[in-house]
Scaffold this motif. Sequence first.
Motif, mmCIF file in Angstrom:
data_model
loop_
_atom_site.group_PDB
_atom_site.id
_atom_site.type_symbol
_atom_site.label_atom_id
_atom_site.label_comp_id
_atom_site.label_asym_id
_atom_site.label_seq_id
_atom_site.Cartn_x
_atom_site.Cartn_y
_atom_site.Cartn_z
ATOM 1 N N PRO A 230 -15.408 -16.971 5.766
ATOM 2 C CA PRO A 230 -15.313 -16.932 7.231
ATOM 3 C C PRO A 230 -14.014 -16.314 7.733
ATOM 4 N N ALA A 231 -12.968 -16.340 6.927
ATOM 5 C CA ALA A 231 -11.687 -15.752 7.329
ATOM 6 C C ALA A 231 -11.776 -14.250 7.522
ATOM 7 N N CYS A 232 -12.833 -13.613 7.004
ATOM 8 C CA CYS A 232 -12.985 -12.161 7.155
ATOM 9 C C CYS A 232 -13.093 -11.736 8.611
ATOM 10 N N ASP A 233 -13.561 -12.620 9.483
ATOM 11 C CA ASP A 233 -13.790 -12.224 10.878
ATOM 12 C C ASP A 233 -12.711 -12.724 11.833
ATOM 13 N N LEU A 234 -11.514 -12.946 11.327
ATOM 14 C CA LEU A 234 -10.393 -13.330 12.183
ATOM 15 C C LEU A 234 -9.501 -12.142 12.528
ATOM 16 N N PHE A 235 -9.919 -10.931 12.187
ATOM 17 C CA PHE A 235 -9.125 -9.721 12.447
ATOM 18 C C PHE A 235 -8.660 -9.594 13.900
ATOM 19 N N PRO A 236 -9.498 -9.887 14.900
ATOM 20 C CA PRO A 236 -9.036 -9.674 16.279
ATOM 21 C C PRO A 236 -7.792 -10.466 16.647
ATOM 22 N N ALA A 237 -7.550 -11.583 15.986
ATOM 23 C CA ALA A 237 -6.402 -12.424 16.330
ATOM 24 C C ALA A 237 -5.090 -11.658 16.200
ATOM 25 N N TRP A 238 -4.997 -10.760 15.221
ATOM 26 C CA TRP A 238 -3.745 -10.020 15.013
ATOM 27 C C TRP A 238 -3.873 -8.547 15.347
ATOM 28 N N TYR A 239 -5.072 -8.009 15.257
ATOM 29 C CA TYR A 239 -5.253 -6.589 15.526
ATOM 30 C C TYR A 239 -5.388 -6.281 17.018
ATOM 31 N N LEU A 240 -5.795 -7.260 17.828
ATOM 32 C CA LEU A 240 -6.143 -6.930 19.195
ATOM 33 C C LEU A 240 -5.635 -7.920 20.240
ATOM 34 N N LEU A 241 -5.836 -9.212 20.033
ATOM 35 C CA LEU A 241 -5.582 -10.185 21.090
ATOM 36 C C LEU A 241 -4.086 -10.453 21.269
ATOM 37 N N PRO A 242 -3.646 -10.690 22.500
ATOM 38 C CA PRO A 242 -2.249 -11.073 22.721
ATOM 39 C C PRO A 242 -1.941 -12.381 22.004
ATOM 40 N N ALA A 243 -0.688 -12.546 21.627
ATOM 41 C CA ALA A 243 -0.284 -13.728 20.865
ATOM 42 C C ALA A 243 -0.603 -15.021 21.601
ATOM 43 N N ASN A 244 -0.520 -15.002 22.940
ATOM 44 C CA ASN A 244 -0.750 -16.244 23.691
ATOM 45 C C ASN A 244 -2.219 -16.642 23.739
ATOM 46 N N LEU A 245 -3.117 -15.762 23.288
ATOM 47 C CA LEU A 245 -4.545 -16.097 23.256
ATOM 48 C C LEU A 245 -5.047 -16.335 21.841
ATOM 49 N N ARG A 246 -4.161 -16.184 20.866
ATOM 50 C CA ARG A 246 -4.563 -16.379 19.478
ATOM 51 C C ARG A 246 -5.078 -17.798 19.264
ATOM 52 N N GLY A 247 -4.408 -18.769 19.864
ATOM 53 C CA GLY A 247 -4.831 -20.159 19.706
ATOM 54 C C GLY A 247 -6.185 -20.423 20.337
ATOM 55 N N ASN A 248 -6.487 -19.772 21.474
ATOM 56 C CA ASN A 248 -7.804 -19.934 22.105
ATOM 57 C C ASN A 248 -8.910 -19.442 21.184
ATOM 58 N N PHE A 249 -8.687 -18.268 20.608
ATOM 59 C CA PHE A 249 -9.655 -17.686 19.679
ATOM 60 C C PHE A 249 -9.853 -18.603 18.479
ATOM 61 N N ARG A 250 -8.757 -19.111 17.936
ATOM 62 C CA ARG A 250 -8.839 -20.001 16.779
ATOM 63 C C ARG A 250 -9.571 -21.290 17.130
ATOM 64 N N ALA A 251 -9.252 -21.870 18.281
ATOM 65 C CA ALA A 251 -9.880 -23.136 18.669
ATOM 66 C C ALA A 251 -11.372 -22.953 18.899
ATOM 67 N N ALA A 252 -11.766 -21.831 19.509
ATOM 68 C CA ALA A 252 -13.185 -21.591 19.777
ATOM 69 C C ALA A 252 -13.991 -21.511 18.487
ATOM 70 N N LEU A 253 -13.342 -21.049 17.410
ATOM 71 C CA LEU A 253 -14.025 -20.916 16.119
ATOM 72 C C LEU A 253 -13.739 -22.089 15.185
ATOM 73 N N ASP A 254 -12.927 -23.044 15.643
ATOM 74 C CA ASP A 254 -12.611 -24.243 14.856
ATOM 75 C C ASP A 254 -12.118 -23.862 13.468
ATOM 76 N N VAL A 255 -11.063 -23.042 13.439
ATOM 77 C CA VAL A 255 -10.542 -22.532 12.173
ATOM 78 C C VAL A 255 -9.493 -23.483 11.601
ATOM 79 N N ASP A 256 -9.684 -23.934 10.368
ATOM 80 C CA ASP A 256 -8.709 -24.817 9.730
ATOM 81 C C ASP A 256 -7.502 -24.010 9.253
ATOM 82 N N ASP A 257 -6.455 -24.724 8.855
ATOM 83 C CA ASP A 257 -5.199 -24.072 8.499
ATOM 84 C C ASP A 257 -5.362 -23.078 7.353
ATOM 85 N N ALA A 258 -6.064 -23.478 6.301
ATOM 86 C CA ALA A 258 -6.208 -22.606 5.138
ATOM 87 C C ALA A 258 -6.955 -21.320 5.495
#
Length: 301
Positions: A230-258
């Motif tokens: 599932p980590a393969c589809d986290l590219f937008p967090a660093w390639y596109l989205l502003p840093a202040n929205l990275r957490g929103n994207f992560r929370a919406a996908l319920d991504v664990d730390d690892a």
Amino acid sequence: MGPVSPLADQAAIDTPLVRELVDSQFPQWAALPLEPVTSGGKCNAIYRLGPALSVRLSLWSPGADVVHREQEKLATLAPFLPVAIPAVEAIGSATDAFPGEWSVHRWLTGTHPALDALVDPHGLATDLATFVQAFRRIDLPDRPPTYPGERRTRAPMDSMDSATREAIGGLDGLIDTRAALASWEESLAAPYDGHEVWVHSDLMPSNMLVSPEGRLTAVLDFETSGLGDPACDLFPAWYLLPANLRGNFRAALDVDDASWIRGRGRVLSQALIVLQHSKDTNPAYANNARHAIREVLATPL
């Protein structure tokens, strides 16, 4: 605009060649205007054919039945996804001038999102999370691996290690190689339980289209989509989205730390390799890679 400039071992493709292919094999479209599209891509040359079609030709030698498999995959995935994806309308045959199959696609409206000019970044982050969620819910009997060459183990990123370290060494003087190596090694050590879902695996800005209002309208290039980490589809967090929205994207996908750390590592690995190979040949790809590397290395370990 002139011909698409090939790299070493790439096919030389220009407008007269594509015009000849279309006119000889699909005379019903011979009267439609044809013009090259600047996509920044490194795998395919794209030409717009009239108002509703595009022509796609591989810059590399495609394997047998690649275009037919792509047509079947896209038709199968489309009903499950919340935005438009490419649809292959016709498949052209190889000729002496172009020794490979090529395809005619439905034209998809929108523009590639610009890193420094997102109209609605919050809405785009929501749209991308919704797309990834929809992909993860797909359950089909045909379950191809996203990267056939990647070992199906509980440490799939191991297969990326050698190329990543080589890229880090090759970029000495251009990036902070010490920070890059430390970040990569942390991601490499992140645990993975082997759980796989359907992933696009290449959610780069060049594979997205957005409306004038800044919302996601289409996703492109499903060549490497399939079952994977599932980590393969986290590219937008660093390639596109502003840093202040990275957490929103992560929370919406319920991504664990690892998974988050593995996703960051996949982005870093891909960006390092792209920058190493594109810094002198493909400015658009190189600039995107530099941006992703900066964003990853700005993230605390």
